[in-house]
Write a protein that holds these residues in place. Structure first.
Motif, PDB file in Angstrom:
ATOM      1  N   LEU A   1      33.375  11.553  -4.813  1.00  0.00           N
ATOM      2  CA  LEU A   1      33.198  11.755  -6.251  1.00  0.00           C
ATOM      3  C   LEU A   1      31.961  12.590  -6.589  1.00  0.00           C
ATOM      4  O   LEU A   1      32.038  13.562  -7.349  1.00  0.00           O
ATOM      5  CB  LEU A   1      33.162  10.413  -6.978  1.00  0.00           C
ATOM      6  CG  LEU A   1      33.353  10.463  -8.490  1.00  0.00           C
ATOM      7  CD1 LEU A   1      34.634  11.169  -8.869  1.00  0.00           C
ATOM      8  CD2 LEU A   1      33.346   9.060  -9.060  1.00  0.00           C
ATOM      9  N   MET A   2      30.809  12.248  -6.039  1.00  0.00           N
ATOM     10  CA  MET A   2      29.595  12.998  -6.340  1.00  0.00           C
ATOM     11  C   MET A   2      29.649  14.442  -5.825  1.00  0.00           C
ATOM     12  O   MET A   2      29.285  15.360  -6.563  1.00  0.00           O
ATOM     13  CB  MET A   2      28.356  12.273  -5.814  1.00  0.00           C
ATOM     14  CG  MET A   2      27.955  11.085  -6.661  1.00  0.00           C
ATOM     15  SD  MET A   2      27.625  11.502  -8.393  1.00  0.00           S
ATOM     16  CE  MET A   2      26.160  12.494  -8.225  1.00  0.00           C
ATOM     17  N   PRO A   3      30.108  14.691  -4.588  1.00  0.00           N
ATOM     18  CA  PRO A   3      30.244  16.087  -4.160  1.00  0.00           C
ATOM     19  C   PRO A   3      31.229  16.878  -5.031  1.00  0.00           C
ATOM     20  O   PRO A   3      31.023  18.061  -5.296  1.00  0.00           O
ATOM     21  CB  PRO A   3      30.743  15.989  -2.722  1.00  0.00           C
ATOM     22  CG  PRO A   3      30.263  14.664  -2.250  1.00  0.00           C
ATOM     23  CD  PRO A   3      30.330  13.771  -3.470  1.00  0.00           C
ATOM     24  N   MET A   4      32.305  16.214  -5.495  1.00  0.00           N
ATOM     25  CA  MET A   4      33.249  16.876  -6.406  1.00  0.00           C
ATOM     26  C   MET A   4      32.555  17.295  -7.691  1.00  0.00           C
ATOM     27  O   MET A   4      32.703  18.428  -8.154  1.00  0.00           O
ATOM     28  CB  MET A   4      34.406  15.931  -6.773  1.00  0.00           C
ATOM     29  CG  MET A   4      35.464  15.772  -5.747  1.00  0.00           C
ATOM     30  SD  MET A   4      36.690  14.516  -6.218  1.00  0.00           S
ATOM     31  CE  MET A   4      37.183  15.029  -7.838  1.00  0.00           C
ATOM     32  N   LEU A   5      31.801  16.366  -8.278  1.00  0.00           N
ATOM     33  CA  LEU A   5      31.087  16.651  -9.527  1.00  0.00           C
ATOM     34  C   LEU A   5      30.097  17.792  -9.347  1.00  0.00           C
ATOM     35  O   LEU A   5      30.065  18.735 -10.144  1.00  0.00           O
ATOM     36  CB  LEU A   5      30.336  15.405 -10.000  1.00  0.00           C
ATOM     37  CG  LEU A   5      31.150  14.314 -10.648  1.00  0.00           C
ATOM     38  CD1 LEU A   5      30.353  13.029 -10.729  1.00  0.00           C
ATOM     39  CD2 LEU A   5      31.583  14.751 -12.017  1.00  0.00           C
ATOM     40  N   ALA A   6      29.290  17.709  -8.301  1.00  0.00           N
ATOM     41  CA  ALA A   6      28.272  18.732  -8.059  1.00  0.00           C
ATOM     42  C   ALA A   6      28.907  20.095  -7.820  1.00  0.00           C
ATOM     43  O   ALA A   6      28.462  21.109  -8.376  1.00  0.00           O
ATOM     44  CB  ALA A   6      27.399  18.335  -6.873  1.00  0.00           C
ATOM     45  N   GLY A   7      29.958  20.127  -7.020  1.00  0.00           N
ATOM     46  CA  GLY A   7      30.646  21.388  -6.737  1.00  0.00           C
ATOM     47  C   GLY A   7      31.285  21.995  -7.969  1.00  0.00           C
ATOM     48  O   GLY A   7      31.207  23.207  -8.195  1.00  0.00           O
ATOM     49  N   MET A   8      31.923  21.159  -8.785  1.00  0.00           N
ATOM     50  CA  MET A   8      32.562  21.649  -9.998  1.00  0.00           C
ATOM     51  C   MET A   8      31.529  22.253 -10.942  1.00  0.00           C
ATOM     52  O   MET A   8      31.724  23.351 -11.465  1.00  0.00           O
ATOM     53  CB  MET A   8      33.314  20.512 -10.700  1.00  0.00           C
ATOM     54  CG  MET A   8      33.966  20.916 -12.005  1.00  0.00           C
ATOM     55  SD  MET A   8      34.644  19.517 -12.920  1.00  0.00           S
ATOM     56  CE  MET A   8      33.157  18.662 -13.426  1.00  0.00           C
ATOM     57  N   LEU A   9      30.435  21.542 -11.161  1.00  0.00           N
ATOM     58  CA  LEU A   9      29.405  22.043 -12.070  1.00  0.00           C
ATOM     59  C   LEU A   9      28.785  23.334 -11.545  1.00  0.00           C
ATOM     60  O   LEU A   9      28.562  24.280 -12.307  1.00  0.00           O
ATOM     61  CB  LEU A   9      28.327  20.981 -12.288  1.00  0.00           C
ATOM     62  CG  LEU A   9      28.776  19.706 -13.003  1.00  0.00           C
ATOM     63  CD1 LEU A   9      27.647  18.683 -13.040  1.00  0.00           C
ATOM     64  CD2 LEU A   9      29.268  20.010 -14.411  1.00  0.00           C
ATOM     65  N   GLU A  10      28.546  23.397 -10.245  1.00  0.00           N
ATOM     66  CA  GLU A  10      27.943  24.595  -9.663  1.00  0.00           C
ATOM     67  C   GLU A  10      28.879  25.795  -9.740  1.00  0.00           C
ATOM     68  O   GLU A  10      28.471  26.884 -10.139  1.00  0.00           O
ATOM     69  CB  GLU A  10      27.563  24.331  -8.208  1.00  0.00           C
ATOM     70  CG  GLU A  10      26.865  25.507  -7.552  1.00  0.00           C
ATOM     71  CD  GLU A  10      26.477  25.235  -6.113  1.00  0.00           C
ATOM     72  OE1 GLU A  10      26.321  26.214  -5.366  1.00  0.00           O
ATOM     73  OE2 GLU A  10      26.333  24.053  -5.733  1.00  0.00           O
ATOM     74  N   LEU A  11      30.140  25.595  -9.375  1.00  0.00           N
ATOM     75  CA  LEU A  11      31.104  26.700  -9.400  1.00  0.00           C
ATOM     76  C   LEU A  11      31.322  27.270 -10.802  1.00  0.00           C
ATOM     77  O   LEU A  11      31.578  28.453 -10.960  1.00  0.00           O
ATOM     78  CB  LEU A  11      32.453  26.245  -8.826  1.00  0.00           C
ATOM     79  CG  LEU A  11      32.504  26.093  -7.319  1.00  0.00           C
ATOM     80  CD1 LEU A  11      33.805  25.411  -6.903  1.00  0.00           C
ATOM     81  CD2 LEU A  11      32.373  27.448  -6.643  1.00  0.00           C
ATOM     82  N   CYS A  12      31.200  26.401 -11.799  1.00  0.00           N
ATOM     83  CA  CYS A  12      31.439  26.832 -13.176  1.00  0.00           C
ATOM     84  C   CYS A  12      30.148  27.217 -13.897  1.00  0.00           C
ATOM     85  O   CYS A  12      30.188  27.598 -15.061  1.00  0.00           O
ATOM     86  CB  CYS A  12      32.166  25.742 -13.950  1.00  0.00           C
ATOM     87  SG  CYS A  12      33.796  25.453 -13.271  1.00  0.00           S
ATOM     88  N   GLY A  13      29.024  27.082 -13.222  1.00  0.00           N
ATOM     89  CA  GLY A  13      27.752  27.458 -13.827  1.00  0.00           C
ATOM     90  C   GLY A  13      27.333  26.557 -14.974  1.00  0.00           C
ATOM     91  O   GLY A  13      26.686  27.003 -15.917  1.00  0.00           O
ATOM     92  N   ILE A  14      27.692  25.291 -14.872  1.00  0.00           N
ATOM     93  CA  ILE A  14      27.335  24.328 -15.920  1.00  0.00           C
ATOM     94  C   ILE A  14      26.122  23.530 -15.456  1.00  0.00           C
ATOM     95  O   ILE A  14      26.147  22.910 -14.391  1.00  0.00           O
ATOM     96  CB  ILE A  14      28.516  23.381 -16.223  1.00  0.00           C
ATOM     97  CG1 ILE A  14      29.708  24.186 -16.725  1.00  0.00           C
ATOM     98  CG2 ILE A  14      28.103  22.313 -17.233  1.00  0.00           C
ATOM     99  CD1 ILE A  14      30.988  23.383 -16.850  1.00  0.00           C
ATOM    100  N   ASP A  15      25.060  23.550 -16.234  1.00  0.00           N
ATOM    101  CA  ASP A  15      23.847  22.795 -15.922  1.00  0.00           C
ATOM    102  C   ASP A  15      24.076  21.325 -16.257  1.00  0.00           C
ATOM    103  O   ASP A  15      24.525  21.002 -17.368  1.00  0.00           O
ATOM    104  CB  ASP A  15      22.676  23.350 -16.722  1.00  0.00           C
ATOM    105  CG  ASP A  15      21.368  22.632 -16.438  1.00  0.00           C
ATOM    106  OD1 ASP A  15      21.268  21.953 -15.392  1.00  0.00           O
ATOM    107  OD2 ASP A  15      20.450  22.745 -17.261  1.00  0.00           O
TER     108      ASP A  15
END
Length: 83
Positions: free
Chosen positions: A39-53
């Motif tokens: 769950l946490m790696p999914m969240l971090a990856g999604m935010l990073e790939l989409c450029g969301i802080d």
């Protein structure tokens, strides 16, 4: 308003970011009941790939079931930790 949503009640785990009623990002993983690991790696990856802080998130929504009690606890604990 940016809302981070978490779904972890079943076999499929999902995260998404909705901004002003528009879906900005979504990540779904059908990898069995390994949400505590993914769950946490999914969240971090999604935010990073989409450029969301992560600091720009206004609210966190988490599913309340029905579903796996352990999965629901993982989702709630993740939301609480992020908040």
């Amino acid at each position: 308003m940016k809302i981070l949503s978490i779904e972890s009640s079943g076999h499929v785990a999902s995260t998404a970011v909705i901004e002003d009623e528009v879906l900005r990002a979504e990540f779904t993983l059908n990898n069995g009941l390994t949400h505590s690991e993914t769950l946490m790696p999914m969240l971090a990856g999604m935010l990073e790939l989409c450029g969301i802080d992560k600091h720009s998130i206004d609210a966190i929504a988490v599913s309340a079931g029905p579903g796996s009690f352990t999965g629901l606890r993982i989702g709630a604990a993740t939301a609480k930790g992020l908040a």
